[in-house]
Enzyme design. Structure first.
Site, PDB file in Angstrom:
ATOM      1  N   LEU A 149      70.372  11.919   9.101  1.00  0.00           N
ATOM      2  CA  LEU A 149      70.999  11.684   7.811  1.00  0.00           C
ATOM      3  C   LEU A 149      72.441  11.201   7.933  1.00  0.00           C
ATOM      4  O   LEU A 149      73.016  10.717   6.948  1.00  0.00           O
ATOM      5  CB  LEU A 149      71.000  12.983   6.982  1.00  0.00           C
ATOM      6  N   TYR A 203      77.877  -2.591   4.950  1.00  0.00           N
ATOM      7  CA  TYR A 203      77.109  -1.343   4.854  1.00  0.00           C
ATOM      8  C   TYR A 203      75.614  -1.643   4.924  1.00  0.00           C
ATOM      9  O   TYR A 203      74.879  -1.018   5.706  1.00  0.00           O
ATOM     10  CB  TYR A 203      77.443  -0.623   3.546  1.00  0.00           C
ATOM     11  N   LYS A 233      72.969  -0.552   7.995  1.00  0.00           N
ATOM     12  CA  LYS A 233      71.769   0.240   7.744  1.00  0.00           C
ATOM     13  C   LYS A 233      70.509  -0.509   8.192  1.00  0.00           C
ATOM     14  O   LYS A 233      69.556   0.095   8.700  1.00  0.00           O
ATOM     15  CB  LYS A 233      71.681   0.582   6.253  1.00  0.00           C
ATOM     16  N   PRO A 244      74.096  53.739 -36.510  1.00  0.00           N
ATOM     17  CA  PRO A 244      73.122  54.784 -36.877  1.00  0.00           C
ATOM     18  C   PRO A 244      72.933  54.893 -38.385  1.00  0.00           C
ATOM     19  O   PRO A 244      73.894  54.847 -39.162  1.00  0.00           O
ATOM     20  CB  PRO A 244      73.755  56.056 -36.300  1.00  0.00           C
ATOM     21  N   GLY A 245      71.670  54.980 -38.796  1.00  0.00           N
ATOM     22  CA  GLY A 245      71.328  55.133 -40.199  1.00  0.00           C
ATOM     23  C   GLY A 245      71.283  53.848 -40.996  1.00  0.00           C
ATOM     24  O   GLY A 245      70.861  53.852 -42.165  1.00  0.00           O
TER      25      GLY A 245
END
Length: 388
Positions: free
Chosen positions: A58, A108, A112, A291-292
């Protein structure tokens, strides 16, 4: 036949693809991954070339100060690697990452192309297999921004509230996701390469996603805005948007970027906070009741909901508008149960414990203030309820 206890060589191991590949190989049980990159010596490379049962090549140069470096880092390094393999009597297969820029006349592209010729020559000479990939644009976690990947640059800049430049919104981009790349690479190593139907000498990566610069920028901006809109992107398995969203999240700043506040609508009864919204799958919210306290006492014509009490104790009650029959469900965070809220039933939830009641609520439609589909109607107990 590959042996998981024998070494695999990865050149360019610290790069974007190399880093992902090395971790994936180890996760799949390959015990010895030889990582060659800057900082390693010639002696290291000789030893790796002697011992490797497979080579992922790579390493390469794509942004040098001097064009000569293209050839030093691409074609010459490839030639040197194959020579070291042959000198060691090692006929290990090679997987080479080349470029779609081969043939464009650049230094490049030329370097390659020479690297490709070298590994094809090695294949003939060593009577082994080589796998050459002309890589399209890549995206995924750990890709360097402001370098070679427009996806990485857009994700990084947008995640950090930096500007991006879109010169040609209609410019088309073929893209492959890093996890798909790694899957294809490992499949090739294990003897199952995907051949490019247009160029049988080369290998292919699938799937390839096609988008434009304009579409790409808008999607990533949408991800950034989703913290305020609470929108969830299209997470269809294997889809481009799912993979792009995962990529975007990887560019968030760890210290502060991983968290964000929600808008809590609170009063003396508790609070209600929207968490996620999606037009396809509805809305998720968190409801806290003191609560409640009783909340609800309304019904919906098209909305259906799911309630999940995760902390505290609750009584969830239902009644059809034209009926005296009341149904109640006693649930708690000690035993997680989902209670469906069908359309047409007036319903309420009461905190019957002595601490805050925390309920996760899902509804199939995101809230729309202009069409709330919520009609007040108390759930009044007119006869003993049917309990479940």
């Amino acid at each position: 036949m590959l042996e998981k206890n024998r070494p695999i060589l990865v050149t360019g191991a610290k790069g974007f693809v190399g880093k992902n590949l090395c971790l994936a190989l180890r996760a799949r049980g390959y015990e010895t991954v030889l990582e060659y990159d800057m900082g390693k010596t010639e002696e290291d490379l000789k030893a790796y070339a002697r011992d490797a049962q497979f080579v992922f090549h790579l390493a390469g140069v794509n942004r040098p100060k001097d064009p000569k470096e293209f050839y030093d880092g691409n074609s010459d390094l490839t030639t040197h690697l194959t020579e070291l393999l042959l000198e060691a009597g090692n006929r290990a297969p090679i997987l080479l990452t080349s470029s779609a820029q081969v043939g464009n006349g650049s230094d490049y592209g030329k370097s390659k192309a020479l690297a490709e010729d070298t590994v094809f020559g090695y294949e003939r000479h060593a009577h082994t297999k080589v796998y050459v990939y002309r890589m399209p644009g890549l995206f995924g976690k750990w890709c360097r921004p402001n370098y070679n990947s427009v996806v990485a640059t857009f994700c990084h800049n947008i995640a950090h509230d930096l500007p991006i430049e879109v010169r040609d919104p209609g410019f088309e981009l073929p893209l492959v996701y890093i996890d798909d790349v790694i899957d294809c690479f490992i499949a090739a190593m294990e003897g199952n390469p995907l051949t490019d139907p247009l160029q049988p000498a080369y290998c292919a990566i699938a799937p390839i996603y096609h988008t434009t610069l304009g579409e790409l920028s808008e999607k990533i901006r949408g991800f950034h805005e989703s913290r305020s809109t609470l929108a969830v992107p299209d997470l269809t398995a294997g889809g481009f948007e799912k993979k792009l969203y995962s990529t975007y999240l990887s560019y968030l700043e760890p210290k502060e970027g991983f968290r964000y506040p929600l808008v809590m609508h609170g009063d003396d009864r508790g609070s209600f906070t929207e968490f996620l919204r999606t037009p396809e799958r509805g809305q998720v919210s968190v409801n806290i009741s003191k609560p409640g306290i009783t909340k609800g006492n309304h019904w919906h014509s098209t909305k259906n909901e799911k309630y999940l009490v995760v902390s505290g104790k609750a009584n969830i009650r239902f009644r059809l508008p034209d009926s005296d029959v009341i149904y109640d469900y006693h649930v708690s965070g000690e035993k997680l149960e989902v209670v469906d809220i069908p359309v047409g039933y007036t319903h309420c939830i009461t905190n019957e414990g002595d601490c805050d009641l925390v309920t996760v609520m899902w509804v199939n439609e995101c809230f729309d203030a202009e069409h709330p589909d919520t009609f007040a109607l108390p759930v009044e107990e007119k006869q003993p309820p049917f309990s479940f």
